[in-house]
Design a protein around this motif. Structure first.
Motif, PDB file in Angstrom:
ATOM      1  N   THR A   9      -6.934   6.862  -2.847  1.00  0.00           N
ATOM      2  CA  THR A   9      -6.269   6.301  -1.670  1.00  0.00           C
ATOM      3  C   THR A   9      -7.186   6.357  -0.454  1.00  0.00           C
ATOM      4  O   THR A   9      -7.271   5.406   0.332  1.00  0.00           O
ATOM      5  CB  THR A   9      -4.965   7.062  -1.382  1.00  0.00           C
ATOM      6  OG1 THR A   9      -4.100   6.973  -2.515  1.00  0.00           O
ATOM      7  CG2 THR A   9      -4.259   6.480  -0.163  1.00  0.00           C
ATOM      8  N   ASP A  10      -7.897   7.480  -0.294  1.00  0.00           N
ATOM      9  CA  ASP A  10      -8.802   7.635   0.852  1.00  0.00           C
ATOM     10  C   ASP A  10      -9.945   6.627   0.826  1.00  0.00           C
ATOM     11  O   ASP A  10     -10.539   6.335   1.872  1.00  0.00           O
ATOM     12  CB  ASP A  10      -9.382   9.047   0.874  1.00  0.00           C
ATOM     13  CG  ASP A  10      -8.357  10.098   1.287  1.00  0.00           C
ATOM     14  OD1 ASP A  10      -7.294   9.701   1.802  1.00  0.00           O
ATOM     15  OD2 ASP A  10      -8.617  11.302   1.094  1.00  0.00           O
ATOM     16  N   GLN A  11     -10.277   6.110  -0.361  1.00  0.00           N
ATOM     17  CA  GLN A  11     -11.363   5.136  -0.448  1.00  0.00           C
ATOM     18  C   GLN A  11     -11.107   3.906   0.427  1.00  0.00           C
ATOM     19  O   GLN A  11     -12.047   3.316   0.965  1.00  0.00           O
ATOM     20  CB  GLN A  11     -11.551   4.671  -1.901  1.00  0.00           C
ATOM     21  CG  GLN A  11     -12.282   5.654  -2.793  1.00  0.00           C
ATOM     22  CD  GLN A  11     -12.534   5.057  -4.165  1.00  0.00           C
ATOM     23  OE1 GLN A  11     -11.683   5.132  -5.048  1.00  0.00           O
ATOM     24  NE2 GLN A  11     -13.695   4.454  -4.337  1.00  0.00           N
ATOM     25  N   MET A  12      -9.847   3.524   0.561  1.00  0.00           N
ATOM     26  CA  MET A  12      -9.523   2.310   1.314  1.00  0.00           C
ATOM     27  C   MET A  12      -9.817   2.456   2.799  1.00  0.00           C
ATOM     28  O   MET A  12      -9.905   1.463   3.516  1.00  0.00           O
ATOM     29  CB  MET A  12      -8.046   1.962   1.108  1.00  0.00           C
ATOM     30  CG  MET A  12      -7.676   1.609  -0.331  1.00  0.00           C
ATOM     31  SD  MET A  12      -5.957   1.087  -0.499  1.00  0.00           S
ATOM     32  CE  MET A  12      -5.100   2.632  -0.182  1.00  0.00           C
ATOM     33  N   PHE A  13      -9.964   3.687   3.278  1.00  0.00           N
ATOM     34  CA  PHE A  13     -10.139   3.924   4.710  1.00  0.00           C
ATOM     35  C   PHE A  13     -11.505   4.513   5.031  1.00  0.00           C
ATOM     36  O   PHE A  13     -11.676   5.162   6.055  1.00  0.00           O
ATOM     37  CB  PHE A  13      -9.041   4.870   5.212  1.00  0.00           C
ATOM     38  CG  PHE A  13      -7.652   4.440   4.838  1.00  0.00           C
ATOM     39  CD1 PHE A  13      -7.042   3.383   5.484  1.00  0.00           C
ATOM     40  CD2 PHE A  13      -6.960   5.083   3.823  1.00  0.00           C
ATOM     41  CE1 PHE A  13      -5.771   2.976   5.126  1.00  0.00           C
ATOM     42  CE2 PHE A  13      -5.686   4.678   3.460  1.00  0.00           C
ATOM     43  CZ  PHE A  13      -5.086   3.624   4.114  1.00  0.00           C
ATOM     44  N   SER A  14     -12.475   4.300   4.156  1.00  0.00           N
ATOM     45  CA  SER A  14     -13.765   4.982   4.304  1.00  0.00           C
ATOM     46  C   SER A  14     -14.923   3.993   4.282  1.00  0.00           C
ATOM     47  O   SER A  14     -14.790   2.863   3.822  1.00  0.00           O
ATOM     48  CB  SER A  14     -13.943   6.020   3.182  1.00  0.00           C
ATOM     49  OG  SER A  14     -12.866   6.930   3.157  1.00  0.00           O
ATOM     50  N   SER A  15     -16.068   4.476   4.762  1.00  0.00           N
ATOM     51  CA  SER A  15     -17.282   3.671   4.725  1.00  0.00           C
ATOM     52  C   SER A  15     -17.703   3.459   3.280  1.00  0.00           C
ATOM     53  O   SER A  15     -17.229   4.132   2.367  1.00  0.00           O
ATOM     54  CB  SER A  15     -18.399   4.386   5.483  1.00  0.00           C
ATOM     55  OG  SER A  15     -18.756   5.591   4.821  1.00  0.00           O
ATOM     56  N   GLU A  16     -18.648   2.539   3.077  1.00  0.00           N
ATOM     57  CA  GLU A  16     -19.048   2.181   1.715  1.00  0.00           C
ATOM     58  C   GLU A  16     -19.623   3.380   0.963  1.00  0.00           C
ATOM     59  O   GLU A  16     -19.244   3.645  -0.180  1.00  0.00           O
ATOM     60  CB  GLU A  16     -20.065   1.050   1.755  1.00  0.00           C
ATOM     61  CG  GLU A  16     -20.480   0.550   0.369  1.00  0.00           C
ATOM     62  CD  GLU A  16     -21.428  -0.629   0.430  1.00  0.00           C
ATOM     63  OE1 GLU A  16     -21.907  -1.065  -0.629  1.00  0.00           O
ATOM     64  OE2 GLU A  16     -21.678  -1.116   1.545  1.00  0.00           O
ATOM     65  N   LEU A  17     -20.544   4.115   1.598  1.00  0.00           N
ATOM     66  CA  LEU A  17     -21.162   5.258   0.924  1.00  0.00           C
ATOM     67  C   LEU A  17     -20.131   6.335   0.615  1.00  0.00           C
ATOM     68  O   LEU A  17     -20.085   6.876  -0.494  1.00  0.00           O
ATOM     69  CB  LEU A  17     -22.279   5.847   1.790  1.00  0.00           C
ATOM     70  CG  LEU A  17     -23.667   5.231   1.664  1.00  0.00           C
ATOM     71  CD1 LEU A  17     -24.648   5.955   2.569  1.00  0.00           C
ATOM     72  CD2 LEU A  17     -24.154   5.262   0.223  1.00  0.00           C
ATOM     73  N   PHE A  18     -19.311   6.672   1.604  1.00  0.00           N
ATOM     74  CA  PHE A  18     -18.328   7.734   1.390  1.00  0.00           C
ATOM     75  C   PHE A  18     -17.260   7.296   0.396  1.00  0.00           C
ATOM     76  O   PHE A  18     -16.752   8.110  -0.379  1.00  0.00           O
ATOM     77  CB  PHE A  18     -17.692   8.141   2.712  1.00  0.00           C
ATOM     78  CG  PHE A  18     -16.780   9.344   2.594  1.00  0.00           C
ATOM     79  CD1 PHE A  18     -17.185  10.484   1.927  1.00  0.00           C
ATOM     80  CD2 PHE A  18     -15.506   9.321   3.144  1.00  0.00           C
ATOM     81  CE1 PHE A  18     -16.343  11.585   1.798  1.00  0.00           C
ATOM     82  CE2 PHE A  18     -14.665  10.415   3.036  1.00  0.00           C
ATOM     83  CZ  PHE A  18     -15.085  11.548   2.356  1.00  0.00           C
ATOM     84  N   SER A  19     -16.940   6.031   0.378  1.00  0.00           N
ATOM     85  CA  SER A  19     -15.995   5.524  -0.617  1.00  0.00           C
ATOM     86  C   SER A  19     -16.528   5.742  -2.026  1.00  0.00           C
ATOM     87  O   SER A  19     -15.772   6.082  -2.947  1.00  0.00           O
ATOM     88  CB  SER A  19     -15.723   4.041  -0.366  1.00  0.00           C
ATOM     89  OG  SER A  19     -14.853   3.511  -1.348  1.00  0.00           O
TER      90      SER A  19
END
Length: 541
Positions: A387-397
């Motif tokens: 879920t957090d991937q949708m709200f993160s930068s590309e690298l952090f995702s």
């Protein structure tokens, strides 16, 4: 795509007696607030103004409806978020005790010691054991660890502490790296010579028998890599199926660029080496060559100033494979009092390297099943990270997407290491729910927040929102029009319609801009925006 601002994870406080002792006795991590945001050369905004805004948390005019607090740190992309505290209490008790005693004895920060040891445990296990999710699915236990710190923060000492023991296991304690590389080259020439002689014999229709000491195919007995070039890696990794480990005091030089005449191939092998799958590569001398199970563990160090260099192609998944360890440490000249229980560590590593793999028709690795009650907490954590991937930068995702994999591997290492440290033989029956819960906590409260911190620190390019905010501050206009003042404004850093819209949306979310009231009689919504008075005040100071 709409940008959503995600706040940095807060520090997790260690609440056990063990962690309290460490806080009192070890070299202390810096607890100072982040340094004031410096001015950027192209944007003459006073650094004292930004610092004042941060220190005073920007007391906005409530009657005008502005936010009471504004985080101005986004104006300086090089400013790292505070480092999370390593939750040593989440390690199994015998491992936590070993880490704490070694850190205390050698006057090193716990973070570096803990992850140097975890990487060494991974390397010693190698490909001998994997975690079994269900029939036919095995997760290797290789991890990549990067210790990030300025000189004199102890990262090299932590690496050296485990490197000496690994080299002793490798039978390479007194041999130089160049001597080992030369021996590998000689062995390659011997094998090539045998193949050439066999080909010649075949063409002449005569019998040829290979020497008794020549064996085609996988061999074993080594632990550490002595080469990071493409050809050297291929030669070493095709020699056995037990896995190899790279230990280096300068990660940016060892992987991908400086040490290899074939950087793309070298980097590609390290990318594939994380997963332990069979790989076929093409060589000039031997044609297509099989690496039966390409599995690597990595322990290296890098200075903060080299992060952007190391990650300039990090979006290929390279950066997301690492556990980044970048604590706030004050450089120190303090010397350790004694070596600590280093012999205990050597004993654990030796026992792990002595694990007998399955090495049967079903595969080389022995399987340690994941306990049934360990699946639910892992699935719950993975759901949160996804879920957090949708709200993160590309690298952090990308890092969040590997959260489940991080936890699986870490849980397997913790379970097997604890089993050995308790004096038990062989492998544990399962990876327990306790090991999984500990691994999830470490991933969630330390590894992922630290990755977010490092990725932000390595990205020195200001965002469109930051560039636009500086432009608006210099313009001095309390209200701007998106089309006239930004898209067509003289000197505007953002002019493309989509980029302008995303930058304005981000500044609106940050509380720096807000839409102006609709003018009566206007046929369509206004594109006017009111600028936060505190931002305008920065340029005047």
């Amino acid at each position: 795509m709409r940008k959503t601002i995600k706040k940095s994870a807060s520090k997790a406080a260690a609440d056990t007696e063990l962690s309290s002792t460490i806080e009192n006795d070890l070299p202390q991590q810096s607890t100072d607030a982040p340094s004031p945001v410096p001015a950027v050369a192209q944007a003459p905004i006073s650094p004292f103004a930004i610092a004042e805004m941060n220190d005073n948390k920007v007391e906005s005019v409530d009657s005008d409806g502005w936010a009471v607090e504004i985080d101005w740190s986004f104006l300086d992309p090089s400013r790292a978020a505070p480092a999370p505290v390593f939750p040593i209490e989440k390690l199994p008790e015998p491992l936590a005790e070993l880490v704490a005693k070694l850190a205390l004895a050698r006057r090193l920060v716990v973070d570096f010691v803990a992850f140097a040891i975890l990487a060494a445990l991974s390397g010693a296990i190698g490909n001998r054991a994997r975690v079994q999710l269900f029939d036919g699915t095995l997760e290797p236990l290789a991890i990549y660890v990067a210790l990030v710190g300025a000189p004199s923060t102890g990262k090299s000492q932590a690496i050296g502490m485990v490197e000496t023991r690994l080299r002793a296991l490798d039978g390479d304690l007194t041999a130089s790296v160049s001597g080992a590389a030369m021996a590998a080259s000689h062995a390659a020439l011997d094998r090539l010579n045998v193949k050439i002689r066999a080909k010649v014999a075949e063409r002449l229709a005569v019998e040829f028998e290979a020497p008794e000491d020549y064996r085609e195919g996988p061999r074993g007995g080594r632990l550490l890599l002595t080469e990071t070039t493409g050809p050297g890696l291929i030669e070493e990794l095709s020699a056995d199926r037990s896995g190899r480990m790279l230990v280096t005091h300068e990660l940016s030089g060892a992987i991908g660029y400086l040490s290899s005449s074939q950087p793309a191939r070298s980097r590609g092998l390290f990318l594939q080496g994380f997963d332990g799958n069979p790989v076929v590569v093409s060589t000039k001398s031997e044609g297509r060559k099989l690496i039966p199970e390409l599995l690597l563990s990595v322990l290296g160090a890098v200075q903060p100033g080299r992060l952007s260099y190391l990650m300039r192609h990090g979006d290929d998944g390279f950066a997301a494979r690492f556990f980044w360890v970048h604590p706030d440490v004050v450089p120190s000249a303090a010397l350790g009092d004694n070596p600590g229980p280093i012999d205990d560590l050597a004993g654990v590593l030796s026992a792990l390297q002595g694990i007998q793999p399955a090495a049967n028709e079903h595969g080389y690795s022995a399987a340690v099943p994941l306990a049934a009650d360990a699946r639910a907490p892992l699935e719950m954590a993975a759901k949160k990270w996804t879920t957090d991937q949708m709200f993160s930068s590309e690298l952090f995702s990308s890092a969040l997407g590997r959260g489940r994999q991080y936890a699986l591997r870490l849980a397997g290492i913790l379970q097997i290491a604890t089993h050995v440290m308790e004096g038990k033989s062989g492998l544990p029956d399962v990876v327990s729910a306790d090991a999984m819960t500990s691994a999830i906590a470490i991933v969630d409260t330390y590894i992922l927040p630290m990755a977010e911190r490092v990725f932000a620190a390595s990205d020195t390019k200001p965002s469109d929102a930051a560039a636009l905010a500086r432009f608006l501050a210099r313009s001095g206009k309390p209200m701007v029009n998106a089309r006239a003042d930004i898209m067509r404004g003289r000197g505007s850093p953002v002019t493309q319609a989509l980029a302008v819209r995303e930058a304005i949306e981000e500044l609106e979310q940050r509380g720096v801009l807000r839409p102006a009231p609709q003018r009566p009689g206007r046929g369509r919504p206004s594109s006017d925006w009111i600028v936060h008075p505190a931002l305008l005040a920065m340029a005047r100071k």
